[in-house]
Design a protein around this motif. Structure first.
Motif, PDB file in Angstrom:
ATOM      1  N   ASN A 128       0.812  -1.224   0.000  1.00  0.00           N
ATOM      2  CA  ASN A 128       0.000   0.000   0.000  1.00  0.00           C
ATOM      3  C   ASN A 128       0.845   1.274   0.000  1.00  0.00           C
ATOM      4  O   ASN A 128       0.424   2.299  -0.532  1.00  0.00           O
ATOM      5  CB  ASN A 128      -0.939   0.007   1.210  1.00  0.00           C
ATOM      6  N   TYR A 129       2.020   1.210   0.613  1.00  0.00           N
ATOM      7  CA  TYR A 129       2.835   2.414   0.767  1.00  0.00           C
ATOM      8  C   TYR A 129       4.147   2.322  -0.028  1.00  0.00           C
ATOM      9  O   TYR A 129       5.108   3.015   0.296  1.00  0.00           O
ATOM     10  CB  TYR A 129       3.123   2.644   2.248  1.00  0.00           C
ATOM     11  N   ASP A 130       4.152   1.491  -1.068  1.00  0.00           N
ATOM     12  CA  ASP A 130       5.356   1.336  -1.898  1.00  0.00           C
ATOM     13  C   ASP A 130       5.342   2.321  -3.064  1.00  0.00           C
ATOM     14  O   ASP A 130       5.429   1.947  -4.243  1.00  0.00           O
ATOM     15  CB  ASP A 130       5.467  -0.101  -2.419  1.00  0.00           C
ATOM     16  N   GLY A 131       5.214   3.601  -2.746  1.00  0.00           N
ATOM     17  CA  GLY A 131       5.207   4.597  -3.798  1.00  0.00           C
ATOM     18  C   GLY A 131       6.519   4.680  -4.549  1.00  0.00           C
ATOM     19  O   GLY A 131       6.549   4.989  -5.743  1.00  0.00           O
ATOM     20  N   ASP A 132       7.635   4.354  -3.861  1.00  0.00           N
ATOM     21  CA  ASP A 132       8.939   4.409  -4.517  1.00  0.00           C
ATOM     22  C   ASP A 132       9.098   3.301  -5.557  1.00  0.00           C
ATOM     23  O   ASP A 132       9.997   3.378  -6.410  1.00  0.00           O
ATOM     24  CB  ASP A 132      10.055   4.318  -3.478  1.00  0.00           C
ATOM     25  N   ARG A 133       8.232   2.298  -5.519  1.00  0.00           N
ATOM     26  CA  ARG A 133       8.270   1.219  -6.505  1.00  0.00           C
ATOM     27  C   ARG A 133       7.195   1.404  -7.574  1.00  0.00           C
ATOM     28  O   ARG A 133       6.896   0.498  -8.334  1.00  0.00           O
ATOM     29  CB  ARG A 133       8.089  -0.137  -5.818  1.00  0.00           C
ATOM     30  N   GLY A 134       6.618   2.598  -7.609  1.00  0.00           N
ATOM     31  CA  GLY A 134       5.613   2.909  -8.625  1.00  0.00           C
ATOM     32  C   GLY A 134       4.219   2.440  -8.305  1.00  0.00           C
ATOM     33  O   GLY A 134       3.354   2.407  -9.194  1.00  0.00           O
ATOM     34  N   VAL A 135       3.951   2.083  -7.051  1.00  0.00           N
ATOM     35  CA  VAL A 135       2.638   1.561  -6.656  1.00  0.00           C
ATOM     36  C   VAL A 135       1.799   2.694  -6.070  1.00  0.00           C
ATOM     37  O   VAL A 135       2.263   3.428  -5.180  1.00  0.00           O
ATOM     38  CB  VAL A 135       2.779   0.415  -5.642  1.00  0.00           C
ATOM     39  N   ASN A 136       0.560   2.803  -6.532  1.00  0.00           N
ATOM     40  CA  ASN A 136      -0.376   3.808  -6.015  1.00  0.00           C
ATOM     41  C   ASN A 136      -1.694   3.120  -5.670  1.00  0.00           C
ATOM     42  O   ASN A 136      -2.321   2.503  -6.528  1.00  0.00           O
ATOM     43  CB  ASN A 136      -0.604   4.913  -7.047  1.00  0.00           C
ATOM     44  N   VAL A 137      -2.119   3.218  -4.399  1.00  0.00           N
ATOM     45  CA  VAL A 137      -3.349   2.567  -3.934  1.00  0.00           C
ATOM     46  C   VAL A 137      -4.332   3.642  -3.476  1.00  0.00           C
ATOM     47  O   VAL A 137      -3.986   4.522  -2.679  1.00  0.00           O
ATOM     48  CB  VAL A 137      -3.067   1.593  -2.777  1.00  0.00           C
TER      49      VAL A 137
END
Length: 331
Positions: free
Chosen positions: A222-231
């Motif tokens: 949920n909080y892996d914004g640095d890996r390009g993930v947006n929830v």
């Protein structure tokens, strides 16, 4: 036409008349001095006559309305009878019962499938501590609360008022199992660099979840914004969306949507780097021959022949100059 002051004056006159009649009856002369021709209800007629003479017919109608307000009213249920309440497993169920004109009556809750008395007033009469009557002082609402609802709690519940005779309404509780669903097929194939978008929707949910976690394999992302993930989460529609703008090979794997109050859902994502999706779908079927009856028959033939020492191989040439070994299982 006489105003409200006339009605008030009339009320005082009638009260004073009734009081004086009571005092004269209980005086030293005793009730035996009262003429036999006057029954006990006779003093009530005098106020009516006085009312008619003092305030007239129109105000007399107002007087009748005033007296009607002091008459006892029958018990009335504001909650509709035979209504249905739906709750999901693990949640809190609130079964309403709003009673008007309860007076000195007492509200009881009864589980109809086994006629088990649950509560009387605010007292719980069952060993199951999940049941409790909720009532605010001076309110007319007597709600039955069931914590941590289970499938076995489904059924009919009776809200009964101890009037004369007792009166009741019946409310049905339905229990559903909430679950998550990820839109699309169970396996998804995307080209390298394309957008990965997964939408998770809660089904049969009666209340929004506290959280919705997304997992990539065994990692919460949920909080892996640095890996390009947006929830993102949309509470009104009870959906959660996972978005990866540019999918890379490291984004391949199993994705799971795990709400706080529903069964999870999963999907498998393949990120293709020039591969053929159709070939990948068949690539995992290397053991599908085990489902063929002829394959098992051939295997049994080989085992029996080896044990009996009669297994022979024959080389046969094919038109394409290939050699095929044929197993001979004959005796």
């Amino acid at each position: 036409m006489k105003g409200p002051s006339s009605v008030a004056t009339l009320y005082l006159l009638c009260c004073s008349y009734t009081s004086s009649s009571s005092n004269s009856s209980s005086g030293s002369e005793g009730p035996e001095r009262r003429p036999r021709s006057h029954p006990a209800a006779a003093p009530v007629a005098a106020p009516v006559a006085v009312a008619s003479a003092v305030v007239g017919t129109e105000s007399l109608g107002e007087w009748n309305d005033l007296m009607a307000t002091f008459a006892p009213q029958p018990v009335h249920f504001a909650t509709e009878n035979s209504s249905t309440i739906t709750a999901q497993t693990g949640s809190k169920a609130l079964i309403p019962c709003v009673v008007n004109n309860i007076g000195d009556g007492m509200v009881s809750w009864i589980r109809r499938k086994d006629y088990h008395l649950l509560t009387v007033g605010l007292t719980t009469y069952t060993g199951d501590e999940r049941y409790q009557a909720i009532h605010a002082q001076h309110s007319e609402d007597w709600t039955l609360q069931i914590k941590f609802v289970q499938q076995r709690d489904a059924g009919l519940y009776e809200c009964q008022v101890s009037s004369h005779p007792p009166t009741s309404i019946f409310i049905e509780l339905k229990v559903v199992e909430a679950r998550a669903e990820i839109s699309g097929p169970a396996e998804k194939y995307l080209k390298l660099g394309s957008t990965l978008r997964l939408v998770c929707t809660l089904v049969s949910s009666t209340e929004p979840p506290v959280y919705v976690f997304w997992y990539h394999n065994n990692r919460m992302i949920n909080y892996d914004g640095d890996r390009g993930v947006n929830v993102t989460k949309d509470l009104p529609s009870q959906t959660s969306t996972l978005l990866i703008n540019s999918a890379s090979p490291e984004h391949s794997g199993n994705y799971s949507c795990v709400p706080s109050n529903a069964q999870p859902a999963s999907t498998y994502v393949h990120i293709l780097n020039g591969e053929n999706p159709a070939a990948m779908q068949h690539g995992g079927r290397g053991l599908s021959w085990l489902h063929s009856p002829s394959a098992w028959l051939l295997l049994a033939c080989v085992v029996v022949s080896v044990l009996s020492g009669r297994l022979t191989f024959t080389a046969t040439a094919t038109p394409s100059n290939e050699t095929v070994n044929i197993v001979d299982c004959s005796p």
